[in-house]
Design a protein around this motif. Structure first.
Motif, short mmCIF file in Angstrom:
data_model
loop_
_atom_site.label_atom_id
_atom_site.label_comp_id
_atom_site.label_asym_id
_atom_site.label_seq_id
_atom_site.Cartn_x
_atom_site.Cartn_y
_atom_site.Cartn_z
N VAL A 1 5.07 -0.59 -17.38
CA VAL A 1 4.80 -1.38 -16.08
C VAL A 1 4.28 -2.70 -16.72
CG1 VAL A 1 2.81 -1.65 -14.34
CG2 VAL A 1 3.66 0.61 -14.96
N VAL A 2 5.20 -3.73 -15.74
CA VAL A 2 5.16 -4.88 -16.02
C VAL A 2 4.22 -5.81 -14.82
CG1 VAL A 2 6.22 -7.09 -16.36
CG2 VAL A 2 7.33 -4.98 -17.23
N HIS A 3 3.16 -6.48 -15.40
CA HIS A 3 2.28 -7.12 -14.37
C HIS A 3 2.83 -8.56 -14.21
CE1 HIS A 3 -0.37 -3.91 -13.60
NE2 HIS A 3 -0.35 -3.60 -15.14
N HIS B 1 0.86 -1.29 0.06
CA HIS B 1 -0.18 -0.21 0.12
C HIS B 1 0.85 1.22 -0.11
CE1 HIS B 1 -2.39 3.06 2.32
NE2 HIS B 1 -2.78 3.05 1.19
N VAL B 2 0.50 2.03 -1.10
CA VAL B 2 1.62 3.26 -1.05
C VAL B 2 0.22 4.39 -1.24
CG1 VAL B 2 3.07 4.32 -2.34
CG2 VAL B 2 3.31 2.02 -2.37
N GLU B 3 1.02 5.50 -0.51
CA GLU B 3 0.24 6.81 -0.69
C GLU B 3 1.12 7.78 -1.27
OE1 GLU B 3 -1.01 8.16 3.22
OE2 GLU B 3 -2.52 6.57 3.34
N GLY B 4 1.08 8.18 -2.59
CA GLY B 4 1.94 9.06 -3.21
C GLY B 4 2.46 8.80 -4.42
N ILE B 5 3.33 9.42 -5.16
CA ILE B 5 3.69 9.14 -6.56
C ILE B 5 4.98 8.37 -6.69
CG2 ILE B 5 4.59 10.73 -8.45
CD1 ILE B 5 3.12 12.97 -7.17
N ILE B 6 5.06 7.43 -7.66
CA ILE B 6 6.19 6.54 -8.02
C ILE B 6 6.40 6.78 -9.19
CG2 ILE B 6 7.03 4.19 -7.89
CD1 ILE B 6 4.52 3.38 -6.10
N HIS B 7 7.89 7.24 -9.53
CA HIS B 7 8.30 7.43 -10.54
C HIS B 7 9.80 6.93 -10.97
CE1 HIS B 7 10.57 10.59 -13.51
NE2 HIS B 7 9.81 9.85 -14.02
N THR B 8 9.89 6.23 -12.28
CA THR B 8 11.08 5.78 -12.46
C THR B 8 11.51 5.95 -13.78
OG1 THR B 8 12.40 3.70 -12.40
CG2 THR B 8 10.00 3.44 -13.01
N GLU B 9 12.95 6.13 -14.05
CA GLU B 9 13.23 6.36 -15.43
C GLU B 9 13.25 4.90 -16.27
OE1 GLU B 9 17.05 7.87 -15.41
OE2 GLU B 9 16.42 9.82 -14.58
N GLY B 10 13.17 3.65 -15.40
CA GLY B 10 12.99 2.40 -15.91
C GLY B 10 11.56 1.74 -16.07
N GLU B 11 11.56 0.61 -15.57
CA GLU B 11 10.36 -0.03 -15.59
C GLU B 11 9.88 -0.47 -14.00
OE1 GLU B 11 10.62 -3.53 -17.98
OE2 GLU B 11 11.21 -4.80 -15.82
N ILE B 12 8.48 -0.59 -13.94
CA ILE B 12 7.84 -1.13 -12.69
C ILE B 12 7.45 -2.21 -12.59
CG2 ILE B 12 6.16 -0.51 -10.71
CD1 ILE B 12 6.46 2.33 -11.48
N GLU B 13 7.86 -3.55 -12.07
CA GLU B 13 7.19 -4.53 -12.02
C GLU B 13 6.36 -4.72 -10.83
OE1 GLU B 13 8.58 -9.16 -11.92
OE2 GLU B 13 10.07 -7.71 -12.42
N LEU B 14 4.89 -5.31 -11.06
CA LEU B 14 4.28 -5.32 -10.00
C LEU B 14 3.78 -6.74 -9.67
CD1 LEU B 14 1.63 -2.52 -11.25
CD2 LEU B 14 3.45 -2.29 -9.44
N ASN B 15 4.11 -7.38 -8.48
CA ASN B 15 3.85 -8.94 -8.31
C ASN B 15 2.98 -8.82 -7.09
OD1 ASN B 15 5.69 -9.96 -10.08
ND2 ASN B 15 7.24 -8.91 -8.71
N GLY B 16 1.92 -9.53 -7.07
CA GLY B 16 0.99 -9.28 -5.85
C GLY B 16 -0.27 -8.33 -6.05
N THR B 17 -0.34 -7.75 -4.89
CA THR B 17 -1.23 -6.77 -4.74
C THR B 17 -0.83 -5.41 -4.64
OG1 THR B 17 -3.02 -8.52 -3.99
CG2 THR B 17 -3.60 -6.12 -3.64
N THR B 18 -0.95 -4.60 -5.25
CA THR B 18 -0.49 -3.16 -5.28
C THR B 18 -1.56 -2.01 -5.21
OG1 THR B 18 1.54 -3.74 -6.28
CG2 THR B 18 0.96 -1.19 -6.03
N ASN B 19 -1.79 -1.31 -4.22
CA ASN B 19 -2.79 -0.28 -3.97
C ASN B 19 -1.93 0.98 -3.70
OD1 ASN B 19 -5.34 -1.63 -4.03
ND2 ASN B 19 -4.53 -2.56 -2.16
#
Length: 141
Positions: free
Chosen positions: A103-105, A73-91
């Motif tokens: 973004v890679v699921h 669980h994240v409150e805020g902004i997530i920024h990357t010059e690369g990629e974001i990999e999401l594994n599991g549950t992300t809120n």
């Protein structure tokens, strides 16, 4: 020399710069910006949240890959010059995700992002840059 950092179970205020990879395994309270010259890995079931009444004050910026594992669980902004990999549950509630390389699921990815239009006029802490606006939208099923 790059160093590996592990943060969590603490409160961070202000701008924090890490030269090297960062791992977040536990809850983190933040009012400020986390800048990482490397990768960010979040694992376990952490809450990365703002201090009460802080507004939109958490920004995680990475020059590398960001990986979110587990029930995050994240409150805020997530920024990357690369990629974001999401594994599991992300809120992400409330905030945004910006990944310049996409973004890679991954395994069991279930993602929910609540975008708050009240934050459009605010600046990203420590940068003087306005919070990003949605330029395009793509539903992924």
């Amino acid at each position: 020399t790059d160093t590996a950092y592990e943060i969590g179970n603490e409160t961070l205020t202000g701008i924090h710069y890490f030269k090297g990879d960062v791992t977040i395994k536990n809850d983190l309270l933040v009012v400020g910006t986390i800048v990482v010259e490397g990768d960010i890995t979040v694992s376990g079931n952490p809450d990365i949240t703002l201090l009460p009444d802080a507004g939109i004050s958490l920004v995680m910026i990475s020059s590398g890959k960001i990986t979110l594992n587990g029930d995050v669980h994240v409150e805020g902004i997530i920024h990357t010059e690369g990629e974001i990999e999401l594994n599991g549950t992300t809120n992400v509630d409330e905030g945004a995700i910006l990944a310049e390389d996409g973004v890679v699921h991954g395994v069991g990815a279930d993602t929910k992002i609540v975008y708050n239009t009240d934050n459009l006029d605010q600046l990203v802490p420590g940068t003087g840059v306005p919070v990003w606006k949605i330029a395009s939208w793509r539903e992924v099923y």
